[in-house]
Scaffold this motif. Sequence first.
Motif, short mmCIF file in Angstrom:
data_model
loop_
_atom_site.label_atom_id
_atom_site.label_comp_id
_atom_site.label_asym_id
_atom_site.label_seq_id
_atom_site.Cartn_x
_atom_site.Cartn_y
_atom_site.Cartn_z
N ALA A 61 0.85 -1.18 0.00
CA ALA A 61 0.00 0.00 0.00
C ALA A 61 0.89 1.24 0.00
O ALA A 61 1.99 1.23 0.55
CB ALA A 61 -0.89 0.00 1.24
N ASP A 62 0.41 2.31 -0.62
CA ASP A 62 1.20 3.54 -0.68
C ASP A 62 1.54 4.04 0.71
O ASP A 62 2.61 4.63 0.93
CB ASP A 62 0.43 4.61 -1.44
CG ASP A 62 0.39 4.34 -2.94
OD1 ASP A 62 -0.45 4.96 -3.62
OD2 ASP A 62 1.18 3.51 -3.42
N SER A 63 0.67 3.81 1.67
CA SER A 63 0.86 4.34 3.02
C SER A 63 2.04 3.70 3.75
O SER A 63 2.53 4.27 4.74
CB SER A 63 -0.41 4.16 3.85
OG SER A 63 -0.78 2.79 3.90
N VAL A 64 2.49 2.54 3.30
CA VAL A 64 3.59 1.86 3.99
C VAL A 64 4.82 1.67 3.10
O VAL A 64 5.86 1.20 3.58
CB VAL A 64 3.14 0.49 4.54
CG1 VAL A 64 1.90 0.64 5.41
CG2 VAL A 64 2.91 -0.52 3.43
N LYS A 65 4.71 2.02 1.84
CA LYS A 65 5.81 1.81 0.91
C LYS A 65 7.06 2.54 1.38
O LYS A 65 7.00 3.70 1.78
CB LYS A 65 5.38 2.28 -0.48
CG LYS A 65 6.15 1.67 -1.63
CD LYS A 65 5.50 2.06 -2.95
CE LYS A 65 4.15 1.41 -3.13
NZ LYS A 65 3.55 1.72 -4.45
N GLY A 66 8.19 1.83 1.36
CA GLY A 66 9.44 2.43 1.81
C GLY A 66 9.70 2.26 3.29
O GLY A 66 10.82 2.49 3.76
N ARG A 67 8.68 1.86 4.06
CA ARG A 67 8.84 1.67 5.50
C ARG A 67 8.66 0.21 5.92
O ARG A 67 9.29 -0.24 6.87
CB ARG A 67 7.83 2.53 6.27
CG ARG A 67 7.96 4.01 6.00
CD ARG A 67 7.05 4.82 6.92
NE ARG A 67 5.64 4.52 6.72
CZ ARG A 67 4.83 4.06 7.67
NH1 ARG A 67 5.28 3.84 8.89
NH2 ARG A 67 3.55 3.83 7.41
N PHE A 68 7.78 -0.50 5.23
CA PHE A 68 7.49 -1.89 5.56
C PHE A 68 8.09 -2.81 4.50
O PHE A 68 8.16 -2.45 3.32
CB PHE A 68 5.98 -2.14 5.60
CG PHE A 68 5.26 -1.50 6.76
CD1 PHE A 68 5.85 -0.55 7.57
CD2 PHE A 68 3.94 -1.86 7.03
CE1 PHE A 68 5.17 0.04 8.62
CE2 PHE A 68 3.23 -1.29 8.08
CZ PHE A 68 3.87 -0.34 8.87
N THR A 69 8.48 -4.01 4.93
CA THR A 69 9.00 -5.02 4.01
C THR A 69 8.36 -6.36 4.32
O THR A 69 8.43 -6.82 5.47
CB THR A 69 10.53 -5.14 4.13
OG1 THR A 69 11.14 -3.88 3.87
CG2 THR A 69 11.05 -6.16 3.13
N ILE A 70 7.75 -6.96 3.31
CA ILE A 70 7.18 -8.29 3.47
C ILE A 70 8.15 -9.31 2.88
O ILE A 70 8.79 -9.05 1.85
CB ILE A 70 5.79 -8.39 2.81
CG1 ILE A 70 5.12 -9.73 3.15
CG2 ILE A 70 5.87 -8.17 1.31
CD1 ILE A 70 3.67 -9.81 2.71
N SER A 71 8.26 -10.45 3.54
CA SER A 71 9.11 -11.53 3.05
C SER A 71 8.53 -12.86 3.51
O SER A 71 7.66 -12.89 4.39
CB SER A 71 10.55 -11.35 3.54
OG SER A 71 10.60 -11.41 4.95
N ARG A 72 9.04 -13.93 2.92
CA ARG A 72 8.56 -15.24 3.31
C ARG A 72 9.71 -16.23 3.30
O ARG A 72 10.68 -16.09 2.55
CB ARG A 72 7.44 -15.72 2.39
CG ARG A 72 7.84 -15.96 0.95
CD ARG A 72 6.61 -16.22 0.09
NE ARG A 72 5.93 -17.47 0.43
CZ ARG A 72 4.67 -17.75 0.08
NH1 ARG A 72 3.97 -16.88 -0.62
NH2 ARG A 72 4.13 -18.91 0.43
N ASP A 73 9.56 -17.26 4.13
CA ASP A 73 10.52 -18.36 4.18
C ASP A 73 9.72 -19.64 3.96
O ASP A 73 9.06 -20.13 4.88
CB ASP A 73 11.22 -18.37 5.54
CG ASP A 73 12.31 -19.42 5.64
OD1 ASP A 73 12.28 -20.38 4.84
OD2 ASP A 73 13.17 -19.30 6.51
#
Length: 122
Positions: A61-73
């Motif tokens: 979402a634009d509101s979190v872009k650059g601050r949040f990072t999603i990843s998976r294992d």
Amino acid sequence: QVQLVESGGGLVQAGGSLRLSCAASGRTFSDYAMGWFRRAPGKAREFVAAVSWSGGNTYYADSVKGRFTISRDNARNTVYLQMNSLKPDDTAVYYCTADEALGILVVYPDYWGQGTQVTVSS
């Protein structure tokens, strides 16, 4: 059925960081795109982030872009949400989600966790 269990929420000061985790079980984890939604008090549910089946593509979402990072294992059947530079507006219950179709995941996923509270103080 897919079971999703979130952890890692809590209270943090503005500018701080938290990492949410979501452990999945019940089906083959790599068959599912994974994501996060949130619901703030008095507001509608909001898409936050999504990651494709292999982890190669991410969406925010634009509101979190650059601050949040999603990843998976995929070896650990776990998806993460690293949240940095947190703001009071990020205060919400955060839900882990899963769906076989990425296009559906970002709108109304089939599977939801129970949620974890994130509170950011000013």
